[in-house]
Design an enzyme around this catalytic site. Structure first.
Site, PDB file in Angstrom:
ATOM      1  N   CYS A 190       0.818  -1.216   0.000  1.00  0.00           N
ATOM      2  CA  CYS A 190       0.000   0.000   0.000  1.00  0.00           C
ATOM      3  C   CYS A 190       0.848   1.261   0.000  1.00  0.00           C
ATOM      4  O   CYS A 190       0.499   2.270  -0.620  1.00  0.00           O
ATOM      5  CB  CYS A 190      -0.939  -0.010   1.196  1.00  0.00           C
TER       6      CYS A 190
ATOM      7  N   HIS B  60      -2.115   1.457   7.065  1.00  0.00           N
ATOM      8  CA  HIS B  60      -2.431   1.405   5.637  1.00  0.00           C
ATOM      9  C   HIS B  60      -2.113   2.742   4.982  1.00  0.00           C
ATOM     10  O   HIS B  60      -2.496   3.799   5.484  1.00  0.00           O
ATOM     11  CB  HIS B  60      -3.914   1.064   5.454  1.00  0.00           C
TER      12      HIS B  60
ATOM     13  N   ASN C 202      -8.048   4.452  -2.566  1.00  0.00           N
ATOM     14  CA  ASN C 202      -7.477   3.224  -2.024  1.00  0.00           C
ATOM     15  C   ASN C 202      -6.802   2.437  -3.144  1.00  0.00           C
ATOM     16  O   ASN C 202      -6.847   2.824  -4.311  1.00  0.00           O
ATOM     17  CB  ASN C 202      -8.579   2.390  -1.357  1.00  0.00           C
TER      18      ASN C 202
END
Length: 356
Positions: free
Chosen positions: A162, A298, A318
């Protein structure tokens, strides 16, 4: 655990245990947005049919009937949680997405990958050097997608990369703003080559990735160094490879939402959040104000902010593919009264700098 394989099980032969799930979705009449309807939940057979349709929609495959049975049990438990949340009529809703056959612990292990234990932030220096410190007013809303500074939503898969996707989104944004060109860049180069502090599929940090790009003289395009969802050997840069450069990076002052909005009004940002909540796993739409902590795990990108029906939010890109959330995005509630922001989004934001 095998989540996919070339072979498909042709029949669901086990006598699956019939579970009585009293489920309904009271907060919306458009059941298509959550992936199920009341009719799907009226009987055991329809529940199995719902599972089979979900398997087809997300192209899942299981190596054994036993594995499929296990995934069905997890699916039912997740569906129960999704429906119970939706019945509460919140400002957001949950749905049957790609992660519906994963337990919450499995999901966290596979899809979260920020390494905050390697953070080095000098807060006094951060504020003193903050480029947007003296900005006095910002627009009521900003959406960098509408300005053409945000590339399509990507999917990191089960690689804990990520941090690389967050970094790339911010660099793609500032490059578009400065040069007028939206160039899709390579997360894989960061995973394979940025190994001084970052750890590939086992996590990393955006600031260190920015430093790599500066020292390396740029980052290659995605088409020249495509994503493979796993760590590989660093490929030496070819002379003819085009790169996108940045001059450096800056941190947004910690726990300062006004400063975050000042920066976000001028460019997309790399931000860190706590995405470990179960409701985050199944987010499907709306302004999210659900339960989440502030233990950052994240990396994502903030690409705008706005308001809807009295709720202020930050637009977050995302890296879980376009079938998660609102076509790959989530609107996180802001102005919560907490300095760290919802899910800790104000704690560790940063951005690349570029002058030409």
């Amino acid at each position: 655990m095998a989540l996919s394989s070339p072979s498909r099980i042709l029949c669901f032969a086990l006598a699956l245990s019939a579970a009585s799930l009293s489920l309904s979705f009271a907060s919306s009449h458009d059941y298509s947005i959550v992936g199920y309807s009341p009719e799907d939940l009226e009987s055991h057979d329809k529940l199995i049919e719902l599972f089979e349709n979900w398997i087809s929609n997300f192209e899942k495959a299981y190596e054994t009937v036993e594995e499929k049975f296990l995934r069905f049990e997890v699916f039912k438990d997740n569906l129960k949680h999704i429906d119970e949340t939706n019945k509460k009529g919140k400002s957001y809703w949950l749905g049957l997405n790609e992660f519906a056959d994963l337990s919450h612990e499995e999901f966290k292990k596979m899809y979260l990958g920020l390494k905050t234990d390697i953070v080095r932030r000098d807060e006094e220096r951060s504020y003193a050097e903050f480029a947007y410190r003296d900005v006095e007013a910002v627009p009521k809303s900003v959406d960098w997608r509408k300005k053409g500074a945000v590339a399509e939503v990507k999917n990191q898969g089960s690689c804990g990369s990520c941090w690389a996707f967050s970094t790339v989104a911010a660099v793609e944004g500032i490059n578009k703003i400065v040069t007028g060109n939206l160039t899709t860049l390579s997360e894989q180069e960061l995973i394979d080559c940025d190994t001084t502090y970052n750890n590939g599929c086992n996590g990393g940090l955006m600031d260190y990735a920015f430093e790599y790009i500066v020292k390396n003289g740029g980052l290659r395009k995605e088409e020249d160094y495509p994503y493979s969802m796993e760590e590989g050997t660093c490929e030496m840069q070819k002379d003819e490879s085009e790169t996108v450069t940045i001059n450096g990076h800056q941190d947004v002052p910690t726990n300062d939402e006004k400063s975050l909005l000042k920066a976000l009004a001028h460019q997309p940002l790399s931000v860190a959040i706590d995405a470990s909540g179960r409701e985050f796993q199944f987010y499907s739409g709306g302004v999210f104000d659900g339960r989440c902590g502030v233990d950052l795990d994240h990396g994502v990108a903030a690409v705008g902010y706005g308001s809807s029906k009295g709720s202020d939010y930050i637009i977050v890109k995302n890296s879980w593919g376009p079938k998660w959330g609102e076509k790959g995005y989530i609107r996180l509630k802001r102005n919560t009264g907490k300095p760290e922001g919802l899910c800790g989004i104000n704690k560790m934001a940063s951005f690349p700098t570029k002058t030409k």
